[in-house]
Write a protein that holds these residues in place. Structure first.
Motif, PDB file in Angstrom:
ATOM      1  N   ALA A  23       1.044  -1.254  -0.009  1.00 36.71           N
ATOM      2  CA  ALA A  23      -0.158   0.130   0.086  1.00 36.71           C
ATOM      3  C   ALA A  23       0.803   1.129   0.046  1.00 36.71           C
ATOM      4  O   ALA A  23       0.303   2.404  -0.206  1.00 36.71           O
ATOM      5  CB  ALA A  23      -1.144   0.050   1.216  1.00 36.71           C
ATOM      6  N   GLY A  24       2.203   1.097   0.309  1.00 35.41           N
ATOM      7  CA  GLY A  24       3.138   2.492   0.054  1.00 35.41           C
ATOM      8  C   GLY A  24       3.711   2.625  -1.348  1.00 35.41           C
ATOM      9  O   GLY A  24       3.863   3.496  -1.490  1.00 35.41           O
ATOM     10  N   ASN A  25       3.363   1.514  -1.941  1.00 39.44           N
ATOM     11  CA  ASN A  25       4.142   1.329  -3.344  1.00 39.44           C
ATOM     12  C   ASN A  25       3.144   1.911  -4.586  1.00 39.44           C
ATOM     13  O   ASN A  25       2.556   1.157  -5.249  1.00 39.44           O
ATOM     14  CB  ASN A  25       4.681  -0.091  -3.701  1.00 39.44           C
ATOM     15  N   ASN A  42      -5.466  15.441 -18.765  1.00 35.78           N
ATOM     16  CA  ASN A  42      -4.871  15.560 -17.278  1.00 35.78           C
ATOM     17  C   ASN A  42      -5.278  15.254 -16.173  1.00 35.78           C
ATOM     18  O   ASN A  42      -5.188  15.481 -14.858  1.00 35.78           O
ATOM     19  CB  ASN A  42      -4.521  17.293 -17.181  1.00 35.78           C
ATOM     20  N   GLN A  43      -6.231  14.168 -16.287  1.00 36.63           N
ATOM     21  CA  GLN A  43      -6.819  13.464 -15.050  1.00 36.63           C
ATOM     22  C   GLN A  43      -5.768  12.580 -14.441  1.00 36.63           C
ATOM     23  O   GLN A  43      -5.032  12.051 -14.865  1.00 36.63           O
ATOM     24  CB  GLN A  43      -8.098  12.540 -15.727  1.00 36.63           C
ATOM     25  N   ARG A  44      -5.957  12.944 -12.760  1.00 36.76           N
ATOM     26  CA  ARG A  44      -5.121  12.243 -12.047  1.00 36.76           C
ATOM     27  C   ARG A  44      -5.417  11.061 -11.797  1.00 36.76           C
ATOM     28  O   ARG A  44      -6.608  10.685 -11.240  1.00 36.76           O
ATOM     29  CB  ARG A  44      -4.720  12.808 -10.981  1.00 36.76           C
ATOM     30  N   TYR A  45      -4.289  10.103 -11.624  1.00 36.12           N
ATOM     31  CA  TYR A  45      -4.861   8.680 -11.065  1.00 36.12           C
ATOM     32  C   TYR A  45      -3.705   8.224 -10.134  1.00 36.12           C
ATOM     33  O   TYR A  45      -2.408   8.398 -10.307  1.00 36.12           O
ATOM     34  CB  TYR A  45      -4.799   7.684 -12.357  1.00 36.12           C
ATOM     35  N   LEU A  46      -3.942   7.557  -9.050  1.00 38.47           N
ATOM     36  CA  LEU A  46      -3.137   6.848  -7.961  1.00 38.47           C
ATOM     37  C   LEU A  46      -3.166   5.356  -8.536  1.00 38.47           C
ATOM     38  O   LEU A  46      -4.286   4.791  -8.528  1.00 38.47           O
ATOM     39  CB  LEU A  46      -3.347   7.250  -6.514  1.00 38.47           C
ATOM     40  N   VAL A  47      -1.751   5.244  -8.931  1.00 35.06           N
ATOM     41  CA  VAL A  47      -1.756   3.708  -9.458  1.00 35.06           C
ATOM     42  C   VAL A  47      -1.126   2.823  -8.336  1.00 35.06           C
ATOM     43  O   VAL A  47      -0.129   3.070  -7.670  1.00 35.06           O
ATOM     44  CB  VAL A  47      -0.742   3.750 -10.571  1.00 35.06           C
ATOM     45  N   MET A  48      -1.704   1.592  -8.284  1.00 35.33           N
ATOM     46  CA  MET A  48      -1.465   0.576  -7.280  1.00 35.33           C
ATOM     47  C   MET A  48      -1.714  -0.870  -7.599  1.00 35.33           C
ATOM     48  O   MET A  48      -2.545  -0.736  -8.400  1.00 35.33           O
ATOM     49  CB  MET A  48      -2.009   1.041  -5.867  1.00 35.33           C
ATOM     50  N   SER A  49      -1.474  -1.823  -7.059  1.00 31.17           N
ATOM     51  CA  SER A  49      -1.858  -3.128  -7.211  1.00 31.17           C
ATOM     52  C   SER A  49      -3.168  -3.279  -6.365  1.00 31.17           C
ATOM     53  O   SER A  49      -3.746  -2.457  -5.647  1.00 31.17           O
ATOM     54  CB  SER A  49      -0.829  -4.242  -6.542  1.00 31.17           C
ATOM     55  N   ALA A  50      -3.844  -4.381  -6.899  1.00 33.61           N
ATOM     56  CA  ALA A  50      -4.870  -4.945  -6.225  1.00 33.61           C
ATOM     57  C   ALA A  50      -4.776  -5.154  -5.010  1.00 33.61           C
ATOM     58  O   ALA A  50      -5.656  -4.796  -3.994  1.00 33.61           O
ATOM     59  CB  ALA A  50      -5.366  -6.303  -6.938  1.00 33.61           C
ATOM     60  N   SER A  51      -3.745  -5.618  -4.661  1.00 34.36           N
ATOM     61  CA  SER A  51      -3.454  -6.052  -3.091  1.00 34.36           C
ATOM     62  C   SER A  51      -3.163  -4.879  -2.015  1.00 34.36           C
ATOM     63  O   SER A  51      -3.894  -4.923  -0.980  1.00 34.36           O
ATOM     64  CB  SER A  51      -2.305  -7.071  -2.697  1.00 34.36           C
ATOM     65  N   ALA A  52      -2.669  -3.875  -2.836  1.00 29.91           N
ATOM     66  CA  ALA A  52      -2.718  -2.584  -2.070  1.00 29.91           C
ATOM     67  C   ALA A  52      -4.000  -2.139  -1.887  1.00 29.91           C
ATOM     68  O   ALA A  52      -4.352  -1.423  -0.820  1.00 29.91           O
ATOM     69  CB  ALA A  52      -1.714  -1.529  -2.974  1.00 29.91           C
ATOM     70  N   ASN A  65      -6.932  -3.389  -2.042  1.00 29.94           N
ATOM     71  CA  ASN A  65      -7.954  -4.371  -1.148  1.00 29.94           C
ATOM     72  C   ASN A  65      -7.435  -4.107   0.403  1.00 29.94           C
ATOM     73  O   ASN A  65      -8.213  -4.481   1.357  1.00 29.94           O
ATOM     74  CB  ASN A  65      -7.702  -5.735  -1.643  1.00 29.94           C
ATOM     75  N   SER A  66      -6.082  -3.884   0.651  1.00 31.60           N
ATOM     76  CA  SER A  66      -5.748  -3.644   2.131  1.00 31.60           C
ATOM     77  C   SER A  66      -6.131  -2.522   2.510  1.00 31.60           C
ATOM     78  O   SER A  66      -6.238  -2.060   3.956  1.00 31.60           O
ATOM     79  CB  SER A  66      -4.443  -3.733   2.214  1.00 31.60           C
ATOM     80  N   LEU A  72      -6.429   3.785  -9.655  1.00 30.39           N
ATOM     81  CA  LEU A  72      -6.363   2.847 -10.924  1.00 30.39           C
ATOM     82  C   LEU A  72      -5.623   1.637 -10.133  1.00 30.39           C
ATOM     83  O   LEU A  72      -4.311   1.746  -9.667  1.00 30.39           O
ATOM     84  CB  LEU A  72      -5.582   3.340 -11.967  1.00 30.39           C
ATOM     85  N   SER A  73      -6.115   0.402 -10.221  1.00 33.66           N
ATOM     86  CA  SER A  73      -5.472  -0.654  -9.670  1.00 33.66           C
ATOM     87  C   SER A  73      -5.521  -1.995 -10.407  1.00 33.66           C
ATOM     88  O   SER A  73      -6.451  -2.180 -11.360  1.00 33.66           O
ATOM     89  CB  SER A  73      -5.983  -1.026  -8.062  1.00 33.66           C
ATOM     90  N   SER A  74      -4.406  -2.796 -10.272  1.00 37.28           N
ATOM     91  CA  SER A  74      -4.278  -4.070 -11.284  1.00 37.28           C
ATOM     92  C   SER A  74      -3.751  -5.058 -10.485  1.00 37.28           C
ATOM     93  O   SER A  74      -3.017  -5.176  -9.657  1.00 37.28           O
ATOM     94  CB  SER A  74      -3.311  -3.566 -12.359  1.00 37.28           C
ATOM     95  N   SER A  75      -4.145  -6.544 -10.801  1.00 39.11           N
ATOM     96  CA  SER A  75      -3.393  -7.477 -10.126  1.00 39.11           C
ATOM     97  C   SER A  75      -2.030  -7.658 -10.594  1.00 39.11           C
ATOM     98  O   SER A  75      -1.629  -8.059 -11.605  1.00 39.11           O
ATOM     99  CB  SER A  75      -4.343  -8.801 -10.368  1.00 39.11           C
ATOM    100  N   LEU A  76      -1.323  -7.643  -9.236  1.00 39.01           N
ATOM    101  CA  LEU A  76       0.125  -7.828  -9.606  1.00 39.01           C
ATOM    102  C   LEU A  76       0.685  -9.168  -8.484  1.00 39.01           C
ATOM    103  O   LEU A  76       2.062  -8.891  -8.319  1.00 39.01           O
ATOM    104  CB  LEU A  76       0.935  -6.640  -9.510  1.00 39.01           C
ATOM    105  N   GLU A  77       0.132  -9.998  -8.480  1.00 44.21           N
ATOM    106  CA  GLU A  77       0.281 -10.968  -7.450  1.00 44.21           C
ATOM    107  C   GLU A  77       1.717 -11.695  -7.475  1.00 44.21           C
ATOM    108  O   GLU A  77       2.426 -11.676  -6.529  1.00 44.21           O
ATOM    109  CB  GLU A  77      -0.990 -12.128  -7.221  1.00 44.21           C
ATOM    110  N   THR A  78       1.824 -12.447  -8.767  1.00 40.78           N
ATOM    111  CA  THR A  78       3.058 -12.925  -8.706  1.00 40.78           C
ATOM    112  C   THR A  78       4.449 -12.225  -8.842  1.00 40.78           C
ATOM    113  O   THR A  78       5.261 -12.405  -8.435  1.00 40.78           O
ATOM    114  CB  THR A  78       3.249 -13.611 -10.491  1.00 40.78           C
TER     115      THR A  78
END
Length: 310
Positions: free
Chosen positions: A243-245, A254-264, A266-267, A283-289
């Motif tokens: 969640a810090g990454n 110019n729309q802003r997005y905070l990009v993170m993983s799905a696990s971040a 969900n936490s 904006l989140s995406s699964s990066l589990e592996t």
């Protein structure tokens, strides 16, 4: 001067696996009992989906394939070896793991220039490796580009003297501290600042619990608040879900997005999500592996391109 960009460099993996050379001080990595070819295939799928999601909202993603001949299991994390600045400077950094040094490739710069960006100077700190001194790019150094401040949690991969030299060269005020995580019964240095801290335009997501020294913690909060940042605090457990990454980027219009993983994502609790969404979309995406084997997440995969256009 901008804090966010709409252009990022990403390296598509060809030999992704758990890197035994970085596991010595990256306590986020885990060994999966699966053969490397399968792990790499999964990582590629996660990578491709992530790139699609970014492009779908109008982020310009420059994708370069990793070099098949090199043993570079961590090439998917380019932000550790290079950073691109709005005056045309490119900085190349000294890396702790020997097999990560092969990630530095000049052809990446050619691709970026072909995409319409101008490189004026290359500043190379890699000779520090000969002295066993390291500073791993925007993994080690969190830049507040607008307020010219640089945050750094010291670790085997972030040397204090070299960080200060970087700040002098680029006219940043250094903010230095130590961030620890609990490993078994010990408090050990977190390998990269960017797993415990993200600085966006108007807010910062940070795991304050990792800064054990009260004075240092106070100092970090003081600087963030001085610059008008809302401080959004996360727990150490959330930090372990990456969640810090996170990284704030710009998409279409110019729309802003905070990009993170799905696990971040969900936490996070409702309150934290609301605080972030007051400032920008998530904006989140699964990066589990990638997270499990690589010990890095969404932020580590994106090298921001701030270079001037041709």
């Amino acid at each position: 001067m901008r804090q966010t960009t709409d252009t990022i460099l990403m390296i598509r993996p060809v030999n992704f696996r758990m890197n035994e050379q970085t596991a010595v001080n990256n306590y986020f990595q885990e060994d999966i009992a699966t053969e490397n070819a399968k792990i790499n295939k999964k990582a590629q799928q996660e990578f491709d989906t992530f790139v699609e999601k970014l492009r779908a909202v109008g982020v310009h993603v420059i994708v370069v394939n990793d070099d098949e001949t090199a043993d570079t299991p961590d090439s998917i994390f380019p932000n550790n070896w290079v950073s691109f600045h709005d005056n045309g400077d490119v900085v190349i950094y000294p890396m702790f793991a020997e097999n990560r040094r092969q990630e530095r490739r000049e052809d990446v710069f050619i691709t970026i220039e072909k995409a319409g960006h101008k490189i004026e100077n290359i500043i190379d700190y890699t000779s520090a490796e000969d002295e066993g001194v390291f500073l791993e790019g925007t993994g080690s150094v969190i830049l507040d580009r607008v307020n010219r401040k640089a945050y750094c949690a010291l670790s085997p991969r972030a040397d204090e003297e070299l960080f200060i030299e970087f700040c002098e060269d680029f006219e940043y005020t250094p903010i230095i501290f130590t961030a620890n995580q609990s490993v078994k019964d010990e408090r050990l240095a977190i390998y990269h600042t960017n797993v415990m801290m993200c600085v966006a335009e108007n807010f910062a997501v940070i795991c304050l619990d990792t800064i054990d020294d009260k004075k240092e913690r106070k100092n970090v909060i003081k600087h963030l608040k001085q610059d008008g940042k809302e401080v959004i605090s996360i727990t150490e457990i959330q930090m372990h879900q990456f969640a810090g990454n996170m990284l704030q980027v710009r998409g279409e219009n110019n729309q802003r997005y905070l990009v993170m993983s799905a696990s971040a994502y969900n936490s996070l609790n409702k309150d934290q999500v609301n605080k972030i969404e007051k400032h920008c979309q998530i904006l989140s995406s699964s990066l589990e592996t990638i997270e499990t084997c690589g010990g890095g997440s969404a932020r580590c995969m994106m090298a921001e391109v701030f270079l001037p256009k041709h």
